[in-house]
Design a protein around this motif. Sequence first.
Motif, PDB file in Angstrom:
ATOM      1  N   PHE A  23       0.830  -1.204   0.000  1.00 25.74           N
ATOM      2  CA  PHE A  23       0.000   0.000   0.000  1.00 25.74           C
ATOM      3  C   PHE A  23       0.869   1.260   0.000  1.00 25.74           C
ATOM      4  CE2 PHE A  23      -2.384   3.331   2.227  1.00 25.74           C
ATOM      5  CZ  PHE A  23      -3.488   3.424   1.390  1.00 25.74           C
ATOM      6  N   ALA A  24       1.927   1.279   0.808  1.00 26.62           N
ATOM      7  CA  ALA A  24       2.815   2.440   0.867  1.00 26.62           C
ATOM      8  C   ALA A  24       3.538   2.635  -0.465  1.00 26.62           C
ATOM      9  CB  ALA A  24       3.818   2.276   2.000  1.00 26.62           C
ATOM     10  N   THR A  25       3.964   1.550  -1.076  1.00 25.92           N
ATOM     11  CA  THR A  25       4.638   1.633  -2.372  1.00 25.92           C
ATOM     12  C   THR A  25       3.694   2.149  -3.449  1.00 25.92           C
ATOM     13  OG1 THR A  25       6.053  -0.212  -1.739  1.00 25.92           O
ATOM     14  CG2 THR A  25       5.956   0.322  -4.079  1.00 25.92           C
ATOM     15  N   LEU A  26       2.481   1.677  -3.449  1.00 25.94           N
ATOM     16  CA  LEU A  26       1.490   2.127  -4.420  1.00 25.94           C
ATOM     17  C   LEU A  26       1.165   3.602  -4.230  1.00 25.94           C
ATOM     18  CD1 LEU A  26      -0.391   1.349  -6.734  1.00 25.94           C
ATOM     19  CD2 LEU A  26      -2.096   0.689  -5.038  1.00 25.94           C
ATOM     20  N   ALA A  27       1.055   4.050  -2.993  1.00 26.63           N
ATOM     21  CA  ALA A  27       0.792   5.469  -2.729  1.00 26.63           C
ATOM     22  C   ALA A  27       1.958   6.324  -3.217  1.00 26.63           C
ATOM     23  CB  ALA A  27       0.548   5.694  -1.245  1.00 26.63           C
ATOM     24  N   GLY A  28       3.179   5.878  -2.995  1.00 27.04           N
ATOM     25  CA  GLY A  28       4.347   6.602  -3.487  1.00 27.04           C
ATOM     26  C   GLY A  28       4.394   6.654  -5.000  1.00 27.04           C
ATOM     27  N   TRP A  29       4.049   5.557  -5.643  1.00 25.33           N
ATOM     28  CA  TRP A  29       4.037   5.495  -7.108  1.00 25.33           C
ATOM     29  C   TRP A  29       3.004   6.473  -7.676  1.00 25.33           C
ATOM     30  CZ3 TRP A  29       6.647   4.090 -11.188  1.00 25.33           C
ATOM     31  CH2 TRP A  29       6.009   3.884 -12.395  1.00 25.33           C
ATOM     32  N   ARG A  30       1.816   6.511  -7.071  1.00 27.57           N
ATOM     33  CA  ARG A  30       0.782   7.436  -7.541  1.00 27.57           C
ATOM     34  C   ARG A  30       1.225   8.883  -7.343  1.00 27.57           C
ATOM     35  NH1 ARG A  30      -4.419   4.254  -5.078  1.00 27.57           N
ATOM     36  NH2 ARG A  30      -4.549   2.692  -6.729  1.00 27.57           N
ATOM     37  N   GLY A  31       1.887   9.170  -6.235  1.00 24.35           N
ATOM     38  CA  GLY A  31       2.402  10.511  -6.005  1.00 24.35           C
ATOM     39  C   GLY A  31       3.459  10.898  -7.019  1.00 24.35           C
ATOM     40  N   TRP A  32       4.336   9.967  -7.349  1.00 24.54           N
ATOM     41  CA  TRP A  32       5.378  10.234  -8.344  1.00 24.54           C
ATOM     42  C   TRP A  32       4.768  10.488  -9.713  1.00 24.54           C
ATOM     43  CZ3 TRP A  32       7.258   7.743 -12.751  1.00 24.54           C
ATOM     44  CH2 TRP A  32       8.491   8.193 -13.212  1.00 24.54           C
ATOM     45  N   LEU A  33       3.745   9.703 -10.075  1.00 21.12           N
ATOM     46  CA  LEU A  33       3.072   9.909 -11.351  1.00 21.12           C
ATOM     47  C   LEU A  33       2.386  11.268 -11.397  1.00 21.12           C
ATOM     48  CD1 LEU A  33       1.480   6.440 -12.181  1.00 21.12           C
ATOM     49  CD2 LEU A  33       3.400   7.546 -13.297  1.00 21.12           C
ATOM     50  N   ALA A  34       1.764  11.680 -10.295  1.00 20.57           N
ATOM     51  CA  ALA A  34       1.123  12.995 -10.248  1.00 20.57           C
ATOM     52  C   ALA A  34       2.160  14.102 -10.410  1.00 20.57           C
ATOM     53  CB  ALA A  34       0.370  13.159  -8.932  1.00 20.57           C
ATOM     54  N   LEU A  35       3.317  13.944  -9.789  1.00 22.04           N
ATOM     55  CA  LEU A  35       4.392  14.925  -9.933  1.00 22.04           C
ATOM     56  C   LEU A  35       4.849  15.029 -11.381  1.00 22.04           C
ATOM     57  CD1 LEU A  35       6.553  16.801  -8.627  1.00 22.04           C
ATOM     58  CD2 LEU A  35       7.977  14.755  -8.429  1.00 22.04           C
ATOM     59  N   LYS A  36       5.045  13.904 -12.034  1.00 18.65           N
ATOM     60  CA  LYS A  36       5.485  13.912 -13.428  1.00 18.65           C
ATOM     61  C   LYS A  36       4.415  14.520 -14.337  1.00 18.65           C
ATOM     62  CE  LYS A  36       9.492  12.444 -12.876  1.00 18.65           C
ATOM     63  NZ  LYS A  36      10.614  13.327 -13.143  1.00 18.65           N
TER      64      LYS A  36
END
Length: 80
Positions: A23-36
């Motif tokens: 769950f933490a990894t998925l949340a980080g991935w979604r945040g990174w995608l939003a940043l990009k």
Amino acid sequence: MTDPTIYVTLAAASLAGLGMVTFATLAGWRGWLALKQKELAQLGDHGPMPAMPSASARIELADLKERIRKLEAIAAGVDL
């Protein structure tokens, strides 16, 4: 020592830990995608990025500069 409750508890705790890490990894991935996506949106507002000149264009530019130098040398010799 062969109590099945220990194994079930250990398996449940491991599964819960794996779920939290996932769950933490998925949340980080979604945040990174939003940043990009925000970075790409900002780049899109300023127009396309300038392209680097090709090798043939740089060679042609160097050739033109050399011709200008030769013409300036001829002109300097004629003016004397």
